[in-house]
Design an enzyme around this catalytic site. Structure first.
Site, PDB file in Angstrom:
ATOM      1  N   LYS A  90       4.757  15.361   2.462  1.00  0.00           N
ATOM      2  CA  LYS A  90       5.811  14.586   3.129  1.00  0.00           C
ATOM      3  C   LYS A  90       7.120  14.690   2.351  1.00  0.00           C
ATOM      4  O   LYS A  90       7.132  14.590   1.117  1.00  0.00           O
ATOM      5  CB  LYS A  90       5.361  13.127   3.235  1.00  0.00           C
ATOM      6  CG  LYS A  90       6.326  12.208   3.968  1.00  0.00           C
ATOM      7  CD  LYS A  90       5.741  10.803   4.056  1.00  0.00           C
ATOM      8  CE  LYS A  90       6.670   9.847   4.792  1.00  0.00           C
ATOM      9  NZ  LYS A  90       6.071   8.497   4.922  1.00  0.00           N
ATOM     10  N   SER A 166       6.019   6.580   9.431  1.00  0.00           N
ATOM     11  CA  SER A 166       7.045   7.518   9.005  1.00  0.00           C
ATOM     12  C   SER A 166       6.502   8.882   8.596  1.00  0.00           C
ATOM     13  O   SER A 166       7.272   9.817   8.391  1.00  0.00           O
ATOM     14  CB  SER A 166       7.839   6.923   7.831  1.00  0.00           C
ATOM     15  OG  SER A 166       7.020   6.744   6.686  1.00  0.00           O
ATOM     16  N   SER A 190       2.725   3.686   7.880  1.00  0.00           N
ATOM     17  CA  SER A 190       3.312   5.019   7.998  1.00  0.00           C
ATOM     18  C   SER A 190       2.336   6.174   7.871  1.00  0.00           C
ATOM     19  O   SER A 190       2.678   7.300   8.202  1.00  0.00           O
ATOM     20  CB  SER A 190       4.430   5.196   6.968  1.00  0.00           C
ATOM     21  OG  SER A 190       5.549   4.423   7.320  1.00  0.00           O
TER      22      SER A 190
END
Length: 485
Positions: A90, A166, A190
């Site tokens: 990420k 996210s 997330s």
């Protein structure tokens, strides 16, 4: 235009091969790391333009490392638990030598990181190969995955919808067959939100189980962890990254022994709630959740519905925490520095934070305490708690998290948290949660389930998740269940 034309059926199967099987094939000599990487890069080349799940890519570096892994397996020197395994990281986690953009134009010119976050450091030490970074909303502050820096990430199952956030790029990339493992962070769902939207598995461990980098490691709501397409792959990463780390004060010292996969849940006591006492739940999510509970029953579990006395006060308390412990540092700093570079939702959040009261956090503690007085007592009677991950399959690709007219079935709800049932277990930060797929909606978008355990009881959550995955059939290797491009 279909990516399937670029790859043979056997190559497509490689794109969806679980990491545990990949590692077994590497060790047996039936598959080389460089050969797998070649197939994955061709898959990415064909499909990423359609879903936009990646930010910076490191393909040439990855090819060099894959060839080195080939040689290590050939000469018997390969010892890492993830030796030669392609992964995605990420774009909000530090990787030594790479920039981190946090999904923001404000950081596009930042230099390379001096060190990796502990989770990434341990995966690299185990031999993993980073092939790319995955998209995130600006500063990870939303359940959407759209930024001015990198554009809009779309759901591979239906590109009219988003992948969640996210860690949206990680979820979308896994569903599209870009790699077997991706990383995520989870301060309000997330990891679990994109796992649900994209039909993959995500794990929010007890806070501190997986060491994290500063300053997020000091935030009790915050967690880092893996996303994958099977529970076994999550377990593989768990064993690599768990344990105390000298740079993380909150990292836990005990070692959890994870159970072997089994489909027997005889005697397991399962409590469930469809709505946590106040959420408005989409009928298809409800139906898929109830069908999933029948799977638990068929595996021998005792399943009972319980009344959860929670309310919108949970959302308000969570937001109070985010405003002062997370958004204050990032959003207000960014808005003061270069507002012209920020996304609308970041500016909205910064304005919201400026109006926060000084006692908001202490009030949020009161709500957290009340929540656990119920949940802690409940879990004395049950082994796991089950509920949907989201109230709907996914929000649309153009969803505005600041839109006050957002509604589900005519009921106006908070556009950021009104469709999420995840942040409650960030508030109960030591409760482990495994997010698993529960089915598909009529629009093709997956739905998801959360399996929540007692504080620090990772093993029981894994036991339930392994069995549920076996009993529900999963989807990872079923080509008719993968996204069709």
């Amino acid at each position: 235009m279909t990516s399937d034309k670029a790859l043979t059926e056997d190559e497509l199967r490689l794109c969806y091969l679980p990491a545990t099987e990949v590692m077994a094939a590497f060790r047996a000599g039936s598959l080389k790391p460089s050969a797998l990487l070649d197939v994955l890069l061709r898959r990415i080349e064909a499909v990423n333009p359609l879903i936009n799940a990646l930010t910076d890519t490191y393909f040439e570096e990855a090819k060099t490392k894959a060839l080195a892994a080939d040689q290590a397996y050939a000469d018997g020197s390969a010892t890492g638990a993830m030796e030669g395994l392609p992964i995605l990281v990420k774009d909000a986690q530090r990787v030594q030598g790479q920039r981190t953009t946090f999904g923001s134009l404000l950081h596009m010119d930042d230099g390379p990181e001096a060190m990796s976050d502990p989770m990434v450091e341990r995966m690299l030490a185990a031999g993993a190969i980073i092939i790319a970074r995955t998209t995130t909303p600006e500063y990870c502050i939303s359940g959407v995955c759209r930024t001015r820096a990198w554009g809009n990430t779309l759901n591979p199952f239906n590109r009219d919808f988003g992948p969640g956030g996210s860690s949206g790029g990680s979820g979308a990339a896994l569903a599209a067959g870009f790699a077997p493992i991706a990383t995520g962070t989870d301060i309000g769902g997330s990891i679990r939100i994109p796992a649900s939207c994209c039909g993959v598995v995500g794990y929010k461990a007890p806070h501190g189980r997986f060491p994290d980098g500063p300053p997020a490691n000091f935030d009790r709501y915050n967690h880092c962890g893996p996303l994958a397409r099977t529970v076994g792959d999550v377990a593989l990463v768990h064993d690599v990254i768990a344990g105390p780390h000298p740079r993380d004060h909150d990292s836990l010292r005990d070692v959890v022994e994870l159970p072997a996969p089994s489909s027997d849940l005889t005697g397991l006591r399962v409590a469930y709630s469809i709505d946590l006492g106040y959420r408005h739940i989409d009928p298809e999510v409800r139906a898929n959740t109830l069908a999933s509970l029948d799977v638990f029953r068929a595996l021998g579990a005792e399943v009972e519905e319980v009344a959860v006395p929670w309310s919108k006060a949970c959302d308000d308390a969570a937001m109070a925490w985010y405003n002062t412990m997370h958004y204050l540092r990032q959003c207000v700093w960014a808005a003061d520095r270069a507002p012209e570079k920020l996304c609308d939702y970041t500016l909205f959040t910064a304005d919201f934070v400026r109006n926060a009261a000084m006692d908001d956090v202490s009030k949020s503690w009161d709500v957290q305490h009340e929540m656990y007085q119920f949940f802690g007592a409940l879990m004395e009677e049950y082994d796991v708690f089950v509920c949907p991950t989201l109230a709907i399959p996914a929000v649309t690709a153009d969803h505005d998290p600041t839109d006050t007219s957002f509604s589900i079935d005519g009921q106006t709800l908070d556009p950021e948290y009104g469709w999420v049932l995840a942040h409650h277990f960030n508030m109960l930060h030591h409760c482990p949660v495994m997010a698993v797929p529960s089915g598909r909606a009529s629009n093709g978008v997956p739905t998801g389930l959360q399996i929540v355990g007692r504080t620090f009881d990772d093993a029981t959550v894994y036991r339930a998740a392994f069995a549920f995955e076996a009993g529900s059939g999963g989807w990872v290797n079923a080509l008719d269940k993968r996204p069709q491009f």
